[in-house]
Design a protein around this motif. Structure first.
Motif, PDB file in Angstrom:
ATOM      1  N   ARG A  40       3.104  28.387 -25.518  1.00  0.00           N
ATOM      2  CA  ARG A  40       4.255  27.999 -26.349  1.00  0.00           C
ATOM      3  C   ARG A  40       3.921  28.080 -27.838  1.00  0.00           C
ATOM      4  N   MET A  41       2.680  27.734 -28.193  1.00  0.00           N
ATOM      5  CA  MET A  41       2.281  27.804 -29.603  1.00  0.00           C
ATOM      6  C   MET A  41       2.288  29.254 -30.092  1.00  0.00           C
ATOM      7  N   PHE A  42       1.666  30.164 -29.309  1.00  0.00           N
ATOM      8  CA  PHE A  42       1.666  31.570 -29.698  1.00  0.00           C
ATOM      9  C   PHE A  42       3.072  32.141 -29.729  1.00  0.00           C
ATOM     10  N   LYS A  43       3.905  31.764 -28.763  1.00  0.00           N
ATOM     11  CA  LYS A  43       5.274  32.275 -28.717  1.00  0.00           C
ATOM     12  C   LYS A  43       6.053  31.825 -29.950  1.00  0.00           C
ATOM     13  N   ASP A  44       5.940  30.559 -30.309  1.00  0.00           N
ATOM     14  CA  ASP A  44       6.657  30.060 -31.483  1.00  0.00           C
ATOM     15  C   ASP A  44       6.213  30.737 -32.766  1.00  0.00           C
ATOM     16  N   LYS A  45       4.940  31.066 -32.850  1.00  0.00           N
ATOM     17  CA  LYS A  45       4.430  31.623 -34.103  1.00  0.00           C
ATOM     18  C   LYS A  45       4.487  33.148 -34.172  1.00  0.00           C
ATOM     19  N   PHE A  47       5.661  35.651 -31.288  1.00  0.00           N
ATOM     20  CA  PHE A  47       6.596  36.498 -30.551  1.00  0.00           C
ATOM     21  C   PHE A  47       7.791  35.694 -30.047  1.00  0.00           C
ATOM     22  N   ARG A  48       8.465  35.075 -30.981  1.00  0.00           N
ATOM     23  CA  ARG A  48       9.578  34.181 -30.670  1.00  0.00           C
ATOM     24  C   ARG A  48      10.722  34.889 -29.947  1.00  0.00           C
ATOM     25  N   ALA A  55       4.840  41.893 -27.923  1.00  0.00           N
ATOM     26  CA  ALA A  55       4.602  41.206 -29.194  1.00  0.00           C
ATOM     27  C   ALA A  55       3.775  42.081 -30.123  1.00  0.00           C
ATOM     28  N   GLU A  56       4.073  41.981 -31.405  1.00  0.00           N
ATOM     29  CA  GLU A  56       3.321  42.731 -32.407  1.00  0.00           C
ATOM     30  C   GLU A  56       2.353  41.805 -33.120  1.00  0.00           C
ATOM     31  N   ILE A  57       1.507  42.385 -33.931  1.00  0.00           N
ATOM     32  CA  ILE A  57       0.447  41.612 -34.573  1.00  0.00           C
ATOM     33  C   ILE A  57       0.997  40.637 -35.621  1.00  0.00           C
ATOM     34  N   VAL A  68      -6.561  37.873 -28.879  1.00  0.00           N
ATOM     35  CA  VAL A  68      -5.703  37.902 -27.695  1.00  0.00           C
ATOM     36  C   VAL A  68      -5.064  39.281 -27.543  1.00  0.00           C
ATOM     37  N   LEU A  69      -4.668  39.898 -28.643  1.00  0.00           N
ATOM     38  CA  LEU A  69      -4.069  41.225 -28.569  1.00  0.00           C
ATOM     39  C   LEU A  69      -5.085  42.278 -28.116  1.00  0.00           C
TER      40      LEU A  69
END
Length: 130
Positions: A40-45, A47-48, A55-57, A68-69
């Protein structure tokens, strides 16, 4: 140094390969458990408005996100869609063809008339799923 001891080397593992394997495992967990705190943290910041696979960089990525990428590249090499109904599998973007063919259809290789709106594999399937 990375040659096995029985062959006269030191038997040290390839640390880059080991790190990529761990990052690939982390990516798998991000995809498998989208409601975890880290997901959820990565998604919010980062790749919302999209999926983790697309998701892009981003503009100012953290070291963790960049890592992670890199792990996602490992997952992408081995992942393949199971077609099912084909309603969610995009013909030209998603990897859905089995080896030894390329995993997806290059858009330049196929000429589709503009009047025919074919974007998903489901449009290519017959009622008997052939």
């Amino acid at each position: 140094m990375t040659i096995p001891k029985k062959d006269g080397g030191l038997g040290i593992k390839d640390l880059r390969a080991q790190n990529l394997a761990f990052l690939g495992k982390k990516c798998w967990r991000l995809m498998k458990y989208p409601n975890s705190t880290l997901s959820r943290m990565f998604k919010d910041k980062y790749f919302r408005y999209t999926d983790f696979l697309y998701a892009e960089i981003g503009g100012i990525p953290s070291w963790g996100w960049r890592s992670v990428l890199e792990g996602r590249k490992v997952i992408e090499k081995g992942s393949l869609w199971k077609i099912g109904s084909g309603a969610n599998v995009r013909i030209f973007h998603d990897p859905w063809l089995p080896p030894p063919l390329p995993f997806n259809v290059p858009q330049a290789a196929v000429t589709i008339p503009p009047t025919l709106q074919v974007y998903y594999v489901s449009a290519l399937l017959n009622p008997d799923r052939s």
